[in-house]
Design a protein around this motif. Structure first.
Motif, PDB file in Angstrom:
ATOM      1  N   THR A  41       1.280  56.572  66.467  1.00 17.81           N
ATOM      2  CA  THR A  41       2.429  56.314  65.496  1.00 17.81           C
ATOM      3  C   THR A  41       3.380  57.259  65.598  1.00 17.81           C
ATOM      4  O   THR A  41       3.008  58.578  65.598  1.00 17.81           O
ATOM      5  CB  THR A  41       1.780  56.310  63.933  1.00 17.81           C
ATOM      6  OG1 THR A  41       0.676  55.508  63.789  1.00 17.81           O
ATOM      7  CG2 THR A  41       2.831  55.977  62.954  1.00 17.81           C
ATOM      8  N   GLY A  42       4.515  57.002  65.522  1.00 19.63           N
ATOM      9  CA  GLY A  42       5.811  57.627  65.825  1.00 19.63           C
ATOM     10  C   GLY A  42       6.163  57.978  66.933  1.00 19.63           C
ATOM     11  O   GLY A  42       6.990  58.578  67.553  1.00 19.63           O
ATOM     12  N   ASP A 290       6.714  51.846  56.929  1.00 18.69           N
ATOM     13  CA  ASP A 290       7.376  52.365  58.124  1.00 18.69           C
ATOM     14  C   ASP A 290       8.290  53.658  57.622  1.00 18.69           C
ATOM     15  O   ASP A 290       9.348  53.755  58.294  1.00 18.69           O
ATOM     16  CB  ASP A 290       8.148  51.215  58.739  1.00 18.69           C
ATOM     17  CG  ASP A 290       8.446  51.564  60.181  1.00 18.69           C
ATOM     18  OD1 ASP A 290       7.694  52.388  60.724  1.00 18.69           O
ATOM     19  OD2 ASP A 290       9.363  51.129  60.606  1.00 18.69           O
ATOM     20  N   LYS A 291       7.884  54.483  56.606  1.00 18.75           N
ATOM     21  CA  LYS A 291       8.503  55.617  56.028  1.00 18.75           C
ATOM     22  C   LYS A 291       8.175  56.852  56.963  1.00 18.75           C
ATOM     23  O   LYS A 291       7.100  57.201  57.229  1.00 18.75           O
ATOM     24  CB  LYS A 291       8.054  56.009  54.722  1.00 18.75           C
ATOM     25  CG  LYS A 291       8.842  56.996  53.957  1.00 18.75           C
ATOM     26  CD  LYS A 291       8.391  57.344  52.648  1.00 18.75           C
ATOM     27  CE  LYS A 291       8.732  58.244  51.886  1.00 18.75           C
ATOM     28  NZ  LYS A 291      10.372  58.178  51.848  1.00 18.75           N
ATOM     29  N   GLY A 320       8.308  63.260  63.577  1.00 16.72           N
ATOM     30  CA  GLY A 320       8.098  64.351  64.522  1.00 16.72           C
ATOM     31  C   GLY A 320       8.024  65.682  63.889  1.00 16.72           C
ATOM     32  O   GLY A 320       7.708  66.530  64.532  1.00 16.72           O
ATOM     33  N   ASP A 321       8.482  65.649  62.723  1.00 16.70           N
ATOM     34  CA  ASP A 321       8.358  66.864  62.007  1.00 16.70           C
ATOM     35  C   ASP A 321       7.133  67.514  61.426  1.00 16.70           C
ATOM     36  O   ASP A 321       6.181  66.597  61.480  1.00 16.70           O
ATOM     37  CB  ASP A 321       9.429  67.105  60.806  1.00 16.70           C
ATOM     38  CG  ASP A 321      10.638  67.022  61.060  1.00 16.70           C
ATOM     39  OD1 ASP A 321      11.078  67.212  62.306  1.00 16.70           O
ATOM     40  OD2 ASP A 321      11.806  67.005  60.165  1.00 16.70           O
ATOM     41  N   PRO A 322       6.755  68.647  61.307  1.00 18.04           N
ATOM     42  CA  PRO A 322       5.537  69.050  60.625  1.00 18.04           C
ATOM     43  C   PRO A 322       5.063  68.471  59.463  1.00 18.04           C
ATOM     44  O   PRO A 322       5.823  68.047  58.624  1.00 18.04           O
ATOM     45  CB  PRO A 322       5.587  70.630  60.616  1.00 18.04           C
ATOM     46  CG  PRO A 322       6.714  70.893  61.208  1.00 18.04           C
ATOM     47  CD  PRO A 322       7.830  69.749  61.337  1.00 18.04           C
ATOM     48  N   ALA A 323       3.836  67.948  59.666  1.00 15.90           N
ATOM     49  CA  ALA A 323       3.223  67.230  58.464  1.00 15.90           C
ATOM     50  C   ALA A 323       1.625  67.719  58.445  1.00 15.90           C
ATOM     51  O   ALA A 323       1.077  68.536  59.227  1.00 15.90           O
ATOM     52  CB  ALA A 323       3.188  65.809  58.602  1.00 15.90           C
ATOM     53  N   GLU A 324       0.841  67.335  57.406  1.00 18.69           N
ATOM     54  CA  GLU A 324      -0.510  68.038  57.016  1.00 18.69           C
ATOM     55  C   GLU A 324      -1.186  66.514  56.620  1.00 18.69           C
ATOM     56  O   GLU A 324      -0.809  65.643  56.126  1.00 18.69           O
ATOM     57  CB  GLU A 324      -0.525  68.811  56.001  1.00 18.69           C
ATOM     58  CG  GLU A 324      -0.246  70.206  56.492  1.00 18.69           C
ATOM     59  CD  GLU A 324      -0.629  71.318  55.537  1.00 18.69           C
ATOM     60  OE1 GLU A 324      -1.920  71.160  55.106  1.00 18.69           O
ATOM     61  OE2 GLU A 324       0.113  72.570  55.429  1.00 18.69           O
TER      62      GLU A 324
END
Length: 596
Positions: A41-42, A290-291, A320-324
């Motif tokens: 995903t992404g 698709d957020k 693509g930014d940091p996520a948890e």
């Protein structure tokens, strides 16, 4: 061949080059070869059919499982100038869509598998020029996939009827068995399989035992700004958690199949349009979203498999930014899952047991979480990723084999019919009426655990349940599982992860986002984006992703040509929104210069 598409990639999507295996997939697609692409995903799966849709004559037919997903993709396609339409039960312009399709006025045409598998749909396609079939969320075609949809299995006759039309199947989540099944069910040659890899390096994986779930969730949302999804195991739990979160001042909604469809749609639309809302949902929510700017995904209960966990957590950080990703689990989750196994068809029993054991291995692990996930999908990752809880803060482990043997002995000596609380009382020598009445104070296991080890009894019992050395009987008591004998005989050791000490975290500190919140220009650009999103009735990310706003803040372009050089700004968006954002940059920059 894909290099010929680069000018179109830049002018439409604003990117100068392809990512990952996009070029390999496009080479096959443009060569009219059938393909199964397994891409995380992404990674830009949709571009693999959107770009050919505008490069080739004819219409790409996209088979997609959910109306919400189709409508979301429709908005994103139209925003970059692609001619697209959906044909669903929720659309009131079906006659117009059919007319546009027959007239060759559509680049993309979205439909659900339930419609696509019917004969009248095939007759409709015979009246137009079809350039390709794209089967999205292709794991739904496999009985081994975690989101099996029977109607996907009815697509093969349609695809074979248009044998000269290439087919592209896309999924982010498919283990080896599922991949093989997809190839067979959709008639794709084995050499058409392209695997991009499953790693999502921007997602930080955290897994914790549940200890006061409400407080744990509050700590999580307090620490991480931005949108988030929390998966809860029941409908009632979604509503309770959403109410509790709302009381903290954070915007929150509930989503489950029991809500009226209008409420579900409203809650989903509010979430998609928001930049900081928390959606508390059952697993009915997610595939249709698709957020890209979801900053965290939390599980308040155990996912049904590693495949499901991977896909659900994959809804975080698509930009693509940091996520948890944070999973809160309890041993009772595994007990309930084992009880549900009795309802499973016998031919699927072994595979479901294997999936449950794999989840147990993931949550109990002292090593790298990402490595376990990637090995599950057939990859050979490094031993450490540096971006999961165990890599960042290596947990202490303790050998508890002797205590585990004592606990198993107590289970056996008391008749394999009592729960942890009673067994703990026996092992620690607690004197009460129930123990004396049953004669358990006379057993050899009475009072054989020291006060020092007493605190480890519950974690040990949980570990034994995870290992299938213990199981719950029909009355909720504990009985032996198949792995008990090896531990009792001393053939296998038992180690547990010692729970880490709780760390105090500052509010909103270290959130999973690189956005320069507080920068006047960035905040002003975000405000302009929100204003336009409300005016146009589309989510903010459809206008520009956060990464584009960050580039505007850093580079401060002063002309349309300079703005158009930033990644993610294609010709259609530049023409539609460019001047509005340039005006914001000019105004904020001038104010800052005047104040110097």
């Amino acid at each position: 061949m894909h290099t010929a598409l680069l000018p179109l990639l830049k002018s439409t999507f604003g990117f100068s080059d392809f990512r990952g295996v996009q070029d390999q997939v496009l080479d096959r697609v443009m060569g009219k070869q059938n393909t199964l692409a397994v891409m995380p995903t992404g990674a830009g799966k949709s571009l693999c059919y959107q770009l050919p849709a505008i490069a080739n004559e004819g219409t790409v037919v996209v088979i997609s499982p959910l109306i919400a997903l189709m409508h979301d993709q429709l908005r994103s396609a139209e925003a970059v100038g692609i001619r697209a339409a959906t044909l669903t039960s929720a659309d009131d312009n079906r006659a117009e869509t059919i007319a546009r399709l027959k007239a060759g006025e559509l680049d993309l045409f979205y439909a659900a598998p339930e419609r696509a598998s019917q004969s009248h749909f095939r007759e409709l396609l015979e009246q137009t020029n079809i350039s390709m079939f794209a089967i999205d969320e292709a794991h739904c075609v496999s009985e081994w996939g975690h989101d099996f949809r029977p109607d996907y299995r009815l697509l093969r006759p349609l695809l074979d009827h248009f044998a000269d039309v290439p087919r592209l199947a896309l999924t982010a989540t498919a283990d080896h068995h599922t991949r093989e099944d997809i190839l067979v069910q959709l008639g794709i040659e084995h050499n058409g399989l392209i695997i991009a890899g499953f790693d999502r390096p921007n997602i930080r994986y955290n897994i914790s035992p549940r200890k006061g779930l409400t407080g744990q969730i509050k700590d999580l949302i307090d620490r991480i700004p931005g949108s988030g999804i929390i998966y809860a195991p029941t409908r009632n739990a979604t509503e309770k958690l959403a109410d509790q979160i709302a009381k903290t001042g954070r915007s929150a909604r509930a989503y489950h199949a029991g809500l009226h469809s209008e409420i579900r749609q409203k809650n989903q639309a509010d979430f998609v349009a928001s930049e900081d809302m928390v959606m508390v949902a059952t697993i009915a929510f997610g595939m249709g979203i698709d957020k890209p700017d979801v900053r965290f995904v939390a599980h308040a209960g155990l996912p049904k498999s590693i495949e499901a966990y991977y896909q659900e957590t994959g809804r975080a950080g698509r930009d693509g930014d940091p996520a948890e990703a944070h999973l809160f689990w309890g041993a009772e989750d595994f007990a309930r899952a084992r009880q549900r196994l009795s309802e499973v068809d016998e031919k699927r029993m072994d595979s479901e047991r294997t999936r449950l054991a794999a989840m147990g291995g993931l949550v109990e692990a002292a090593g790298c979480r990402r490595a376990i996930l990637l090995r599950h999908f057939g990859e050979e990752p490094p031993k450490q990723c540096g971006n999961c809880d165990n890599c960042l803060h290596a947990p202490a482990t303790r050998n508890v084999t002797e205590l585990a043997r004592k606990f198993l002995s107590a289970v056996y000596r008391t008749g394999q019919s009592f729960g942890v609380t009673h067994l703990e009382a026996v092992l620690t020598g607690r004197q009460d009426e129930k123990i004396r009445a049953r004669g358990h104070d006379k057993l050899s296991v009475f009072d054989i655990v020291s006060d020092e080890d007493a605190a480890l009894i519950k974690p040990v019992s949980r570990s034994l349940l995870l290992r299938d050395a213990l199981r719950n009987n029909e009355y909720g008591g504990l009985m032996f599982g198949p792995e008990a004998r090896a531990i009792l005989k001393g053939d296998e050791e038992v180690a547990i992860v010692e729970p880490p000490k709780r760390e105090r975290r500052s509010r909103r500190g270290g959130g999973a986002s690189p956005n320069p919140v507080g920068d006047p220009l960035f905040d002003a650009l975000r405000a302009k984006r929100m204003e336009l999103s409300k005016e146009l009735g589309v989510p903010p990310y459809v206008i520009f992703h956060d990464s584009v706003l960050r580039d505007m803040t850093g580079f401060k372009p002063r002309s349309l040509s300079a703005l158009g050089e930033l990644p993610g700004i294609g010709a259609a968006k530049l023409e539609k929104h460019g001047e509005s954002f340039l005006q914001v940059i000019r105004e904020v920059t001038e104010r800052q210069q005047e104040s110097v």
